[in-house]
Design a protein around this motif. Sequence first.
Motif, PDB file in Angstrom:
ATOM      1  N   ASP A   1      -3.872   7.510  -2.627  1.00  0.00           N
ATOM      2  CA  ASP A   1      -3.667   6.327  -1.736  1.00  0.00           C
ATOM      3  C   ASP A   1      -4.105   5.264  -2.362  1.00  0.00           C
ATOM      4  OD1 ASP A   1      -3.309   7.008   0.654  1.00  0.00           O
ATOM      5  OD2 ASP A   1      -5.625   7.584   0.937  1.00  0.00           O
TER       6      ASP A   1
ATOM      7  N   ARG B   1      -2.568   0.675  -4.033  1.00  0.00           N
ATOM      8  CA  ARG B   1      -1.192  -0.565  -4.187  1.00  0.00           C
ATOM      9  C   ARG B   1      -0.387  -0.670  -4.882  1.00  0.00           C
ATOM     10  NH1 ARG B   1      -4.027  -5.967  -1.838  1.00  0.00           N
ATOM     11  NH2 ARG B   1      -4.188  -4.034  -0.251  1.00  0.00           N
TER      12      ARG B   1
ATOM     13  N   ASN C   1       1.109  -1.072  -0.210  1.00  0.00           N
ATOM     14  CA  ASN C   1      -0.491  -0.130   0.161  1.00  0.00           C
ATOM     15  C   ASN C   1       0.536   1.132  -0.092  1.00  0.00           C
ATOM     16  OD1 ASN C   1      -2.828  -1.502   0.422  1.00  0.00           O
ATOM     17  ND2 ASN C   1      -2.859  -0.983   2.660  1.00  0.00           N
TER      18      ASN C   1
ATOM     19  N   ARG D   1       1.305   5.768   0.011  1.00  0.00           N
ATOM     20  CA  ARG D   1       0.114   6.984   0.237  1.00  0.00           C
ATOM     21  C   ARG D   1       1.186   8.408  -0.728  1.00  0.00           C
ATOM     22  NH1 ARG D   1      -2.879   9.164   4.848  1.00  0.00           N
ATOM     23  NH2 ARG D   1      -4.063   8.127   3.862  1.00  0.00           N
TER      24      ARG D   1
ATOM     25  N   GLN E   1      -5.872   0.457  -8.154  1.00  0.00           N
ATOM     26  CA  GLN E   1      -6.351   0.360  -6.959  1.00  0.00           C
ATOM     27  C   GLN E   1      -5.860   1.924  -6.736  1.00  0.00           C
ATOM     28  OE1 GLN E   1      -5.896  -3.082  -4.839  1.00  0.00           O
ATOM     29  NE2 GLN E   1      -6.532  -4.669  -6.668  1.00  0.00           N
TER      30      GLN E   1
ATOM     31  N   ALA F   1       0.987  -4.599   2.768  1.00  0.00           N
ATOM     32  CA  ALA F   1      -0.855  -5.134   2.168  1.00  0.00           C
ATOM     33  C   ALA F   1      -1.172  -5.690   2.528  1.00  0.00           C
ATOM     34  CB  ALA F   1      -0.659  -4.885   0.642  1.00  0.00           C
TER      35      ALA F   1
END
Length: 247
Positions: free
Chosen positions: A211, A213, A115, A117, A177, A246
Motif C-alpha cells: 500500500d 503512493r 495511491n 495497492r 511512502q 491521492a
Amino acid sequence: MFLTRFRVNTARPDGRRLLASPQRMHAAVMSSFPELLPSSPSDRGNQDGPRVLWRLDRNSPAEVLLYVVSPDRPDLTHLVEQAGWPAAAASGSLGWKTYDYGSFLGHLDKGGIWNFRLTANPVHSVRNRDDAPTKLTAHLNARHQLGWLLQRQEAAGFRLVQKSEERRHTERGDEYQVVVRDQRDLNFSKREASGGGGRTGRVTLKLVTYDGRLEVTDPEALRRVLTQGLGRAKAYGGGLMTLAPAG
C-alpha cells in the motif's frame, strides 16, 4: 477494459472454501467469461496484451473483496450463488459492480500522483553453488520485498513517492511512502496434465500486499502493468495493481 468488485460472503461455507484455495478462486474467476475455455492455472497465455487479473483484499474477517481486471465484462452470477448474497441479488442488485476501466486508464498523465495497492509474489534467483542452476526463491522480509518493487518501478512506469525528511526513520527503505503488509504463504497441490493421465505437484508461493503512493513517469508502461500485471503468480491472485486518487 473493465474493473469489477465483488464482496465474498465469508459466512457461507462455499465462500470460505473459495478463499482457502487459490485454484478454486482462479477457476471461479475464469468461469465469469463464457468465451474462455477452462484451463489449469498458469502464468502462460497472452503475455503481450491485457489479461484477466484478480486480487483478494482482506480488509477484515467479514469484509473480503475480490477485484477483477479483464478485457471483457464478466458475469459473476455463479459467484453470487456460491459465495454471495443470492436473496439480495434476486431483489434487483447484481451482487457485484463493474466499471469502465478503459476511460480511467486513458486519463493517466505523466506526473500524476496516485495511491496504489498491489498484491505480488516478490522473488529472486539464487544459486546454492557455482555449478548449480538458479532457483526462484521468495523474498522473506519487508526490506527485500520493497527492494523488489523498487527494482521494477522504472520499467513499470512509476516512481514511489518519498516521505518528507521529518517523517523518515533511520532504517533503510523507510524513505518511501509505502507499507508492505499481509504476507501470506500459499502451499497447495496442483494437478498437471501428463500424457493421458496427470500428476500432482506442489505449489509454494508467498504473496505480499503493498500500500503506498506513486508518481506516474510513463503512462503507457503503467497502463501495461495495470492490465497485464506485475511479477509472477498471476493465476493465484498476484500481480494486480489498482490506483485510487491521492488525498
